[in-house]
Design a protein around this motif. Sequence first.
Motif, PDB file in Angstrom:
ATOM      1  N   VAL A 145       0.738  -1.312  -0.019  1.00 46.26           N
ATOM      2  CA  VAL A 145      -0.093   0.138  -0.096  1.00 46.26           C
ATOM      3  C   VAL A 145       0.846   1.183  -0.085  1.00 46.26           C
ATOM      4  O   VAL A 145       0.513   2.359  -0.535  1.00 46.26           O
ATOM      5  CB  VAL A 145      -0.932   0.096   1.360  1.00 46.26           C
ATOM      6  N   ALA A 146       2.109   1.195   0.715  1.00 42.74           N
ATOM      7  CA  ALA A 146       3.001   2.728   0.803  1.00 42.74           C
ATOM      8  C   ALA A 146       3.312   2.775  -0.671  1.00 42.74           C
ATOM      9  O   ALA A 146       3.650   4.163  -0.880  1.00 42.74           O
ATOM     10  CB  ALA A 146       3.929   2.134   1.463  1.00 42.74           C
ATOM     11  N   GLN A 147       3.178   2.087  -1.547  1.00 40.94           N
ATOM     12  CA  GLN A 147       3.760   2.308  -3.031  1.00 40.94           C
ATOM     13  C   GLN A 147       2.764   3.359  -3.538  1.00 40.94           C
ATOM     14  O   GLN A 147       3.139   4.214  -4.588  1.00 40.94           O
ATOM     15  CB  GLN A 147       3.864   1.014  -3.682  1.00 40.94           C
ATOM     16  N   ILE A 148       1.534   3.323  -3.116  1.00 43.36           N
ATOM     17  CA  ILE A 148       0.363   4.239  -3.555  1.00 43.36           C
ATOM     18  C   ILE A 148       0.764   5.439  -3.540  1.00 43.36           C
ATOM     19  O   ILE A 148       0.607   6.469  -4.430  1.00 43.36           O
ATOM     20  CB  ILE A 148      -1.105   3.833  -3.166  1.00 43.36           C
ATOM     21  N   THR A 149       1.515   5.864  -2.430  1.00 39.23           N
ATOM     22  CA  THR A 149       2.057   7.262  -2.207  1.00 39.23           C
ATOM     23  C   THR A 149       2.974   7.727  -3.285  1.00 39.23           C
ATOM     24  O   THR A 149       3.069   8.935  -3.738  1.00 39.23           O
ATOM     25  CB  THR A 149       2.768   7.269  -0.754  1.00 39.23           C
ATOM     26  N   LEU A 150       3.637   6.874  -3.786  1.00 38.49           N
ATOM     27  CA  LEU A 150       4.610   7.243  -5.102  1.00 38.49           C
ATOM     28  C   LEU A 150       3.585   7.446  -6.327  1.00 38.49           C
ATOM     29  O   LEU A 150       4.020   8.318  -7.078  1.00 38.49           O
ATOM     30  CB  LEU A 150       5.706   5.846  -5.289  1.00 38.49           C
ATOM     31  N   VAL A 151       2.782   6.626  -6.513  1.00 39.26           N
ATOM     32  CA  VAL A 151       1.990   6.974  -7.507  1.00 39.26           C
ATOM     33  C   VAL A 151       1.326   8.280  -7.384  1.00 39.26           C
ATOM     34  O   VAL A 151       1.127   9.080  -8.500  1.00 39.26           O
ATOM     35  CB  VAL A 151       0.938   5.802  -7.770  1.00 39.26           C
ATOM     36  N   PRO A 169       9.730  10.095   0.192  1.00 41.92           N
ATOM     37  CA  PRO A 169       8.605   9.106  -0.613  1.00 41.92           C
ATOM     38  C   PRO A 169       7.294  10.257  -0.796  1.00 41.92           C
ATOM     39  O   PRO A 169       6.589   9.731  -1.625  1.00 41.92           O
ATOM     40  CB  PRO A 169       8.532   8.197   0.422  1.00 41.92           C
ATOM     41  N   ASN A 170       7.110  11.256  -0.143  1.00 45.36           N
ATOM     42  CA  ASN A 170       5.841  11.639  -0.050  1.00 45.36           C
ATOM     43  C   ASN A 170       5.633  13.099  -0.340  1.00 45.36           C
ATOM     44  O   ASN A 170       4.612  13.700   0.054  1.00 45.36           O
ATOM     45  CB  ASN A 170       4.909  11.185   1.247  1.00 45.36           C
ATOM     46  N   ILE A 253       5.011  -0.946  -9.245  1.00 44.97           N
ATOM     47  CA  ILE A 253       5.983   0.291  -9.315  1.00 44.97           C
ATOM     48  C   ILE A 253       6.668   0.124 -10.547  1.00 44.97           C
ATOM     49  O   ILE A 253       7.117   0.997 -11.219  1.00 44.97           O
ATOM     50  CB  ILE A 253       6.696   0.391  -8.097  1.00 44.97           C
ATOM     51  N   ALA A 254       7.153  -1.296 -10.928  1.00 50.82           N
ATOM     52  CA  ALA A 254       8.203  -1.460 -12.261  1.00 50.82           C
ATOM     53  C   ALA A 254       7.775  -0.973 -13.367  1.00 50.82           C
ATOM     54  O   ALA A 254       8.199  -0.347 -14.282  1.00 50.82           O
ATOM     55  CB  ALA A 254       8.251  -2.850 -12.224  1.00 50.82           C
ATOM     56  N   ALA A 255       6.187  -0.745 -13.561  1.00 47.53           N
ATOM     57  CA  ALA A 255       5.458  -0.376 -14.685  1.00 47.53           C
ATOM     58  C   ALA A 255       5.713   1.175 -14.877  1.00 47.53           C
ATOM     59  O   ALA A 255       5.633   1.685 -15.924  1.00 47.53           O
ATOM     60  CB  ALA A 255       4.106  -0.634 -14.903  1.00 47.53           C
ATOM     61  N   LEU A 256       6.009   1.768 -13.620  1.00 45.23           N
ATOM     62  CA  LEU A 256       6.122   3.069 -13.803  1.00 45.23           C
ATOM     63  C   LEU A 256       7.521   3.692 -13.405  1.00 45.23           C
ATOM     64  O   LEU A 256       7.729   5.010 -13.344  1.00 45.23           O
ATOM     65  CB  LEU A 256       5.175   3.901 -12.503  1.00 45.23           C
TER      66      LEU A 256
END
Length: 318
Positions: A145-151, A169-170, A253-256
Motif C-alpha cells: 500500500v505504501a507504494q500508492i504514495t509514490l503513484v 517518498p511523499n 511500481i516497475a511499470a512506472l
Amino acid sequence: MKNRVLEMLQSAEGYISGEAISGKLGISRNAVWKHINKLRSEGYGIESVTNRGYRLNSSPDIISAEKIQENMNTEFIGRKIVYMEETDSTNNAAKAAADMPDGTLFISEIQTSGKGRLGRAWESPKGIGIWMSLLLKPEILPQDVAQITLVVGMAAAKGIGCGAKIKWPNDVVIGTKKVCGILTEMSAEIERVNYVVTGIGINVNTEAFDGELSEKATSLYIETGKKCERCGIIRAFLENFEALYKKFLRGGIAALAEDYRELCITIGKEVSVIYPNRTINGKAVDINNEGELIVETETGTVTVGSGEVSIRGIYGYV
Ligand code: ADP
C-alpha cells in the motif's frame, strides 16, 4: 435568480446595464442591485460605472464537484465527490465514509486539524489550497500500500506542473521547497486491504508562510506570481492519477519506474536518512520495484522503506 444575474455578467462583453438585466430577467433594478451586492460579498469583482452599467472583472476561486468534473476524462477516480466547507481532516472524513465507491474524492475548503506523517500537523488554511483525499479499494497486499504514495506523488507533480518534482517518498517540491504533501493510511487485515485513504495537500494561492514553514514551504502563487484556479489542478491530478494507478495495479511500481525516476529529485542526491533512533548518510541511487529507496553508504547499500523515515538533503530540506 442571483445565478442568472451572474450568467448575464459572464456572457456580456464589457459592461451591461442594470436596465438590460432587469428587463431580461423581469425583476426590478433594485433587485438587480441586491443580487450584484450578494455576488460581491461572495468574492466576485463587479465594477459599476454610471451610465454604462456593471462589468465582471474577477471571479472567486470556487471549488465545486461540477466544476472539477467539467470535461474530466476519468472512469472511476473522482466520479463521486464529497465537498465540505470545513472538516478536521479529509483523511478522517474519507475513513468515516469508507463504504462509498472506489475512487471517491473528499475535499474541503479548510482542514482544522490537517495531518502530516508521524503525527505531524499539516497547515490547511481556508480557500487557498487543495485539501483532498481519495478513497481507494485496491486488490493488493497490505505491504504494497505504501507504494500508492509514490503513484500519488507522480500524479500530483504532473497535475501541478511548474517544474514540480517528487522528494521521495511523499512530498512534491518546486525548487527547494515543498508545495504538496501526501499522507496514505489504510484499513487492512493480514492478507487483505479493506480500503486505502490517500490525502493530498497542495499549497495553491498562499501568499506567504510564517516562521519555520517559510524556510521549507512554497505555493504555486509564490512560484509563479499568479493566482491559480484550483479546480483545473484537481482535475489534472485526478486524470493523471487514474492513468498511473491503472498501470500500477497491472504492473506494480516497475511499470512506472522510468517515469518515476524522471520526476524524482531524490535519486542521484546525497541524502540523510533520518530514522527515529539514528541517521545514515549516503547517495540515493534508485528506487526498487517495491518503491523503496536504494542508498549507497560508506559501509554498503541500504534499502530504505518509507515508514518511519524522513529524508533530508545534506545541505537543506531537499
Ligand atoms: P517530512 O517527512 O518532510 O518531515 P511530513 O510528510 O511529515 O514531513 O509533513 C509534515 C510537515 O510538513 C510538518 O511538520 C511541517 O513542517 C510541514 N508542513 C505543514 N504544513 C505544510 C504546508 N501547508 N506546506 C508545506 N509544508 C507543510
